[in-house]
Design a protein around this motif. Structure first.
Motif, PDB file in Angstrom:
ATOM      1  N   ALA A   9       0.970  -1.210   0.012  1.00 50.46           N
ATOM      2  CA  ALA A   9       0.169  -0.120  -0.033  1.00 50.46           C
ATOM      3  C   ALA A   9       0.832   1.228  -0.069  1.00 50.46           C
ATOM      4  CB  ALA A   9      -1.050  -0.019   1.261  1.00 50.46           C
ATOM      5  N   GLU A  10       1.977   1.065   0.829  1.00 45.63           N
ATOM      6  CA  GLU A  10       2.990   2.466   0.723  1.00 45.63           C
ATOM      7  C   GLU A  10       3.664   2.523  -0.512  1.00 45.63           C
ATOM      8  OE1 GLU A  10       2.677   4.199   3.413  1.00 45.63           O
ATOM      9  OE2 GLU A  10       1.239   2.979   4.099  1.00 45.63           O
ATOM     10  N   MET A  11       4.030   1.450  -1.159  1.00 43.43           N
ATOM     11  CA  MET A  11       4.589   1.485  -2.359  1.00 43.43           C
ATOM     12  C   MET A  11       3.660   2.053  -3.273  1.00 43.43           C
ATOM     13  SD  MET A  11       6.716  -2.075  -2.167  1.00 43.43           S
ATOM     14  CE  MET A  11       7.493  -2.373  -0.790  1.00 43.43           C
ATOM     15  N   GLU A  12       2.398   1.708  -3.515  1.00 46.62           N
ATOM     16  CA  GLU A  12       1.387   1.983  -4.514  1.00 46.62           C
ATOM     17  C   GLU A  12       0.984   3.677  -4.350  1.00 46.62           C
ATOM     18  OE1 GLU A  12      -1.486  -0.899  -4.182  1.00 46.62           O
ATOM     19  OE2 GLU A  12      -0.475  -2.272  -5.564  1.00 46.62           O
ATOM     20  N   ALA A  13       1.156   3.861  -3.008  1.00 44.93           N
ATOM     21  CA  ALA A  13       0.907   5.385  -2.975  1.00 44.93           C
ATOM     22  C   ALA A  13       2.116   6.086  -3.396  1.00 44.93           C
ATOM     23  CB  ALA A  13       0.855   5.575  -1.507  1.00 44.93           C
ATOM     24  N   LEU A  14       3.110   5.770  -3.408  1.00 42.59           N
ATOM     25  CA  LEU A  14       4.433   6.347  -4.007  1.00 42.59           C
ATOM     26  C   LEU A  14       4.381   6.278  -5.392  1.00 42.59           C
ATOM     27  CD1 LEU A  14       7.444   7.302  -3.525  1.00 42.59           C
ATOM     28  CD2 LEU A  14       8.220   5.036  -3.585  1.00 42.59           C
TER      29      LEU A  14
END
Length: 295
Positions: free
Chosen positions: A252-257
């Motif tokens: 989820a953090e990577m996709e937000a990035l």
């Protein structure tokens, strides 16, 4: 099988009156590239060597350990983000000396983003492999309670710190961690590779950085907002690479990035948090294709 040789050496980093020995390995020839391994109890620059060997067809590639990690003995330092940020500047300016490509995995990607956001370099390219910013316990708890800092400080207490560290790196815990978060194929971590990881975990002084990483005391940002703000401030081309098997909270953090304007993204069909180690051919191919696109 990827060749993983290279010329090993060491540098000495002066920090707060200590002379900290840092392991490095150099591969290939050509423009300079710096490869930064992840931060974890089992991480060392050796995890970058197969990827470095593939990139060495185009670059002079330097892999380097983080202070407090790797296989060399480590001083009893209360490592913190300020120390690691200072070390990254040293690695870029004094060791790699103006690399045109920097590849950083896990928390190293977070530190690279923070550094590059404040000190951009014209003509340099950044690759963020499975980029993370939050340590295991804050991720699991979904918050950052004050007792985590006290837990990290226990690492420095003689006897008690060693016992706490052994709980974190016992064979059962390491197997659970690697299967759940690190490698897509549980069989990838062979007996030979496990022996190499044990060498990292048993290095003198390893507990001081490893326990702090687990407790979130080495996180380069305190929240997602800081993580994304650093990404938005980047003035250099940046590529984020992550695997389809990435654990949900980290993914989820990577996709937000990857939603940040200016961040290119490549999602590989397999791979968790150490996809650069498990799938170096795929990661190298993604890097080289992107470098050619933005040249």
């Amino acid at each position: 099988m990827v060749p993983s040789g290279g010329k090993g050496s060491a540098v000495v980093w002066p920090w707060q009156g200590q002379e900290v020995v840092i392991g490095t390995t150099r591969h290939g020839s050509g423009p300079k590239a710096l490869l930064l391994p992840a931060l974890s109890s089992i991480s060392t620059r050796a995890e970058m060597n197969p990827l470095a060997a593939l990139l060495a067809e185009r670059f002079t590639v330097l892999t380097i350990d983080w202070p407090g990690f790797g296989t060399v003995p480590k001083p009893p330092v209360a490592w913190n983000p300020e120390a690691l940020a200072a070390f990254l500047r040293f690695a870029i300016d004094e060791v790699a000396r103006e690399p045109v490509l920097v590849v950083a995995a896990g928390h190293a990607a977070g530190y690279l983003m923070a550094e590059a956001a404040t000190r951009p370099v014209r003509g340099r390219k950044l690759v963020l492999v499975a980029p993370t910013w939050r340590g295991p316990l804050p991720t699991m708890l979904k918050r950052r309670p004050s007792w985590l800092a006290r837990l990290a400080g226990v690492a420095d207490v003689p006897g008690l710190g060693a016992a706490l560290y052994r709980l974190n790196v016992n064979p059962v815990m390491v197997r659970m961690m690697t299967r759940a978060h690190v490698y897509s194929d549980p069989a990838w971590l062979t007996q030979e590779r496990q022996a190499g990881k044990r060498g990292v975990m048993r290095a003198k002084g390893a507990r001081h950085a490893a326990v702090r990483f687990v407790a979130g005391e080495l996180d380069p940002f305190l929240d997602r907002a800081g993580f994304l703000a650093a990404a938005a401030a980047l003035q250099e081309p940046a590529l984020a690479i992550y695997g389809a098997d990435t654990p949900p909270k980290s993914r989820a953090e990577m996709e937000a990035l990857t939603e940040v304007s200016g961040i290119a993204a490549r999602r590989l069909p397999r791979g968790k948090l150490s996809l650069h180690e498990e799938f170096p051919h795929e990661v190298a191919a993604a890097i080289l294709a992107w470098v050619a696109e933005v040249a």
